[in-house]
Design a protein around this motif. Structure first.
Motif, PDB file in Angstrom:
ATOM      1  N   HIS A 234       0.819  -1.218   0.000  1.00 30.04           N
ATOM      2  CA  HIS A 234       0.000   0.000   0.000  1.00 30.04           C
ATOM      3  C   HIS A 234       0.849   1.262   0.000  1.00 30.04           C
ATOM      4  CE1 HIS A 234      -3.729  -2.137   0.169  1.00 30.04           C
ATOM      5  NE2 HIS A 234      -3.371  -2.778   1.274  1.00 30.04           N
ATOM      6  N   GLY A 235       2.087   1.171   0.422  1.00 34.71           N
ATOM      7  CA  GLY A 235       2.983   2.323   0.432  1.00 34.71           C
ATOM      8  C   GLY A 235       3.754   2.514  -0.860  1.00 34.71           C
ATOM      9  N   THR A 236       3.501   1.666  -1.834  1.00 32.85           N
ATOM     10  CA  THR A 236       4.195   1.728  -3.125  1.00 32.85           C
ATOM     11  C   THR A 236       3.175   2.030  -4.213  1.00 32.85           C
ATOM     12  OG1 THR A 236       5.807   0.077  -2.386  1.00 32.85           O
ATOM     13  CG2 THR A 236       5.632   0.450  -4.760  1.00 32.85           C
ATOM     14  N   SER A 237       3.424   3.066  -4.960  1.00 34.25           N
ATOM     15  CA  SER A 237       2.540   3.393  -6.088  1.00 34.25           C
ATOM     16  C   SER A 237       3.220   3.011  -7.403  1.00 34.25           C
ATOM     17  CB  SER A 237       2.219   4.893  -6.097  1.00 34.25           C
ATOM     18  OG  SER A 237       3.382   5.640  -6.431  1.00 34.25           O
ATOM     19  N   MET A 238       2.424   2.950  -8.425  1.00 35.23           N
ATOM     20  CA  MET A 238       3.000   2.696  -9.750  1.00 35.23           C
ATOM     21  C   MET A 238       3.919   3.857 -10.132  1.00 35.23           C
ATOM     22  SD  MET A 238       2.173  -0.286 -10.737  1.00 35.23           S
ATOM     23  CE  MET A 238       2.061  -0.601 -12.497  1.00 35.23           C
TER      24      MET A 238
ATOM     25  N   GLY B 274      13.037   4.666 -13.814  1.00 37.68           N
ATOM     26  CA  GLY B 274      13.246   5.718 -14.807  1.00 37.68           C
ATOM     27  C   GLY B 274      12.223   5.664 -15.928  1.00 37.68           C
ATOM     28  N   LEU B 275      11.001   5.268 -15.595  1.00 34.50           N
ATOM     29  CA  LEU B 275       9.919   5.159 -16.574  1.00 34.50           C
ATOM     30  C   LEU B 275       8.745   6.031 -16.148  1.00 34.50           C
ATOM     31  CD1 LEU B 275       9.671   1.265 -16.942  1.00 34.50           C
ATOM     32  CD2 LEU B 275      10.621   2.843 -18.623  1.00 34.50           C
ATOM     33  N   LEU B 276       7.989   6.469 -17.101  1.00 34.26           N
ATOM     34  CA  LEU B 276       6.715   7.095 -16.790  1.00 34.26           C
ATOM     35  C   LEU B 276       5.783   6.003 -16.285  1.00 34.26           C
ATOM     36  CD1 LEU B 276       6.272   9.358 -19.931  1.00 34.26           C
ATOM     37  CD2 LEU B 276       6.923  10.080 -17.627  1.00 34.26           C
ATOM     38  N   GLY B 277       4.907   6.358 -15.348  1.00 34.95           N
ATOM     39  CA  GLY B 277       3.978   5.373 -14.800  1.00 34.95           C
ATOM     40  C   GLY B 277       3.218   4.635 -15.877  1.00 34.95           C
ATOM     41  N   SER B 278       2.804   5.362 -16.917  1.00 33.83           N
ATOM     42  CA  SER B 278       2.039   4.715 -17.981  1.00 33.83           C
ATOM     43  C   SER B 278       2.869   3.703 -18.762  1.00 33.83           C
ATOM     44  CB  SER B 278       1.462   5.766 -18.929  1.00 33.83           C
ATOM     45  OG  SER B 278       2.515   6.534 -19.505  1.00 33.83           O
ATOM     46  N   SER B 279       4.183   3.907 -18.813  1.00 33.60           N
ATOM     47  CA  SER B 279       5.054   2.967 -19.529  1.00 33.60           C
ATOM     48  C   SER B 279       5.129   1.614 -18.833  1.00 33.60           C
ATOM     49  CB  SER B 279       6.469   3.529 -19.657  1.00 33.60           C
ATOM     50  OG  SER B 279       6.465   4.724 -20.382  1.00 33.60           O
TER      51      SER B 279
ATOM     52  N   TYR C 185       2.772  -0.092 -17.761  1.00 29.83           N
ATOM     53  CA  TYR C 185       1.672  -0.950 -18.177  1.00 29.83           C
ATOM     54  C   TYR C 185       1.967  -1.704 -19.473  1.00 29.83           C
ATOM     55  CZ  TYR C 185      -0.850   0.921 -14.273  1.00 29.83           C
ATOM     56  OH  TYR C 185      -1.221   1.250 -12.996  1.00 29.83           O
ATOM     57  N   SER C 186       3.096  -1.407 -20.094  1.00 28.91           N
ATOM     58  CA  SER C 186       3.518  -2.236 -21.228  1.00 28.91           C
ATOM     59  C   SER C 186       4.180  -3.515 -20.713  1.00 28.91           C
ATOM     60  CB  SER C 186       4.473  -1.477 -22.146  1.00 28.91           C
ATOM     61  OG  SER C 186       5.685  -1.193 -21.475  1.00 28.91           O
ATOM     62  N   HIS C 187       4.543  -3.529 -19.414  1.00 29.77           N
ATOM     63  CA  HIS C 187       5.176  -4.690 -18.793  1.00 29.77           C
ATOM     64  C   HIS C 187       4.210  -5.506 -17.942  1.00 29.77           C
ATOM     65  CE1 HIS C 187       9.251  -3.460 -19.922  1.00 29.77           C
ATOM     66  NE2 HIS C 187       8.939  -2.245 -19.543  1.00 29.77           N
ATOM     67  N   VAL C 188       3.242  -4.826 -17.317  1.00 32.11           N
ATOM     68  CA  VAL C 188       2.322  -5.495 -16.391  1.00 32.11           C
ATOM     69  C   VAL C 188       0.925  -4.901 -16.531  1.00 32.11           C
ATOM     70  CG1 VAL C 188       4.088  -6.066 -14.688  1.00 32.11           C
ATOM     71  CG2 VAL C 188       2.874  -3.900 -14.507  1.00 32.11           C
ATOM     72  N   ASP C 189      -0.057  -5.680 -16.079  1.00 32.15           N
ATOM     73  CA  ASP C 189      -1.439  -5.210 -16.128  1.00 32.15           C
ATOM     74  C   ASP C 189      -1.810  -4.351 -14.923  1.00 32.15           C
ATOM     75  OD1 ASP C 189      -1.942  -6.469 -18.554  1.00 32.15           O
ATOM     76  OD2 ASP C 189      -2.595  -8.328 -17.584  1.00 32.15           O
ATOM     77  N   SER C 190      -1.249  -4.682 -13.751  1.00 38.26           N
ATOM     78  CA  SER C 190      -1.637  -3.954 -12.545  1.00 38.26           C
ATOM     79  C   SER C 190      -0.597  -4.141 -11.448  1.00 38.26           C
ATOM     80  CB  SER C 190      -2.994  -4.454 -12.038  1.00 38.26           C
ATOM     81  OG  SER C 190      -2.865  -5.772 -11.534  1.00 38.26           O
ATOM     82  N   LYS C 191      -0.696  -3.302 -10.439  1.00 38.50           N
ATOM     83  CA  LYS C 191       0.171  -3.428  -9.269  1.00 38.50           C
ATOM     84  C   LYS C 191      -0.106  -4.753  -8.558  1.00 38.50           C
ATOM     85  CE  LYS C 191      -0.203  -0.985  -5.309  1.00 38.50           C
ATOM     86  NZ  LYS C 191      -0.085   0.090  -4.293  1.00 38.50           N
ATOM     87  N   GLN C 192      -1.373  -5.178  -8.532  1.00 40.19           N
ATOM     88  CA  GLN C 192      -1.740  -6.442  -7.908  1.00 40.19           C
ATOM     89  C   GLN C 192      -1.062  -7.616  -8.618  1.00 40.19           C
ATOM     90  OE1 GLN C 192      -3.634  -8.861  -5.084  1.00 40.19           O
ATOM     91  NE2 GLN C 192      -3.432  -6.664  -5.021  1.00 40.19           N
ATOM     92  N   ASP C 193      -0.986  -7.550  -9.958  1.00 39.28           N
ATOM     93  CA  ASP C 193      -0.287  -8.601 -10.704  1.00 39.28           C
ATOM     94  C   ASP C 193       1.201  -8.631 -10.353  1.00 39.28           C
ATOM     95  OD1 ASP C 193      -2.589  -9.462 -11.993  1.00 39.28           O
ATOM     96  OD2 ASP C 193      -2.211  -8.305 -13.809  1.00 39.28           O
ATOM     97  N   LEU C 194       1.788  -7.468 -10.161  1.00 38.92           N
ATOM     98  CA  LEU C 194       3.197  -7.415  -9.746  1.00 38.92           C
ATOM     99  C   LEU C 194       3.387  -8.077  -8.389  1.00 38.92           C
ATOM    100  CD1 LEU C 194       4.355  -3.829 -10.743  1.00 38.92           C
ATOM    101  CD2 LEU C 194       5.295  -5.983 -11.571  1.00 38.92           C
ATOM    102  N   LEU C 195       2.507  -7.728  -7.460  1.00 37.61           N
ATOM    103  CA  LEU C 195       2.593  -8.342  -6.139  1.00 37.61           C
ATOM    104  C   LEU C 195       2.451  -9.853  -6.245  1.00 37.61           C
ATOM    105  CD1 LEU C 195       2.776  -8.152  -3.052  1.00 37.61           C
ATOM    106  CD2 LEU C 195       0.280  -7.845  -3.026  1.00 37.61           C
TER     107      LEU C 195
END
Length: 191
Positions: free
Chosen positions: A25-29, A37-42, A44-54
């Motif tokens: 919860h303390g980590t944002s995209m 060194g990426l824009l937050g929107s970039s 999403y070319s690697h992952v669908d969501s923060k939940q998927d990363l977790l």
């Protein structure tokens, strides 16, 4: 100017590091993007969501703990010897993969129901490895015949899971000394 292209593995590794340091919860995209060194929107070319990363970081932790348990269960000798191997394997996973282990141990609870099932099943298999060895120890005499494998496994895993909070590789104990002391305490408590 040389640019570095981030791979999906880089994104997952950075997410694990930030989740371990700041919590899910303390980590944002945006934080993750800044780290890479990426824009937050970039991202999403690697992952669908923060939940998927977790889910990916936690699944990696589950796989590491599972592999250590399988290796420990294959060790020759009595149950006390295999218990030592389980303890050594757990410590190795934590020390060698601190960000992944910390995220697995502390952040898996925030997985959504769609991601939680396989992780809970993996955790249950891991805990069962300890209970199996403890039951064998009652039978082969290397551990007390009157221990309750469920309670004893909770006791041991509670101690092992806390290692990520206090152990430092540059501290007073090296890994082998840590494993020896934890094993000695566990076996003494179970005899």
């Amino acid at each position: 100017m040389v640019t570095t292209r981030n791979t999906r593995a880089d994104v997952i590794e950075a997410a694990g590091r930030l989740f371990a340091e700041r919590g899910y919860h303390g980590t944002s995209m945006r934080d993750l993007g800044k780290e890479l060194g990426l824009l937050g929107s970039s991202l999403y070319s690697h992952v669908d969501s923060k939940q998927d990363l977790l889910a990916e970081v936690v699944a990696e932790g589950a796989a590491l703990f599972d592999a250590s348990a399988r290796a420990a269960l294959a060790v020759e000798g009595d149950a006390a010897t295999r218990l030592h191997a389980l303890i050594a394997g757990h410590v190795a996973v934590v020390v060698d993969n601190i960000d992944v282990a910390r995220t697995f141990l502390n952040e898996a609870r925030v997985l959504d129901p769609g991601h939680r099932g396989p992780i809970v099943a993996a955790r249950d298999r891991y805990e069962e490895a300890f209970r199996t060895v403890l039951r064998e120890g009652r039978s082969d005499g290397s551990l007390s015949a009157d221990i309750d494998p469920k309670i004893a496994s909770i006791f041991i895993l509670s101690i092992l899971n806390a290692v990520e909070r206090w152990y430092r590789t540059d501290g007073d104990l090296d890994r082998d000394q840590l494993v020896a002391q934890l094993s000695r305490f566990a076996v003494a408590a179970l005899n």
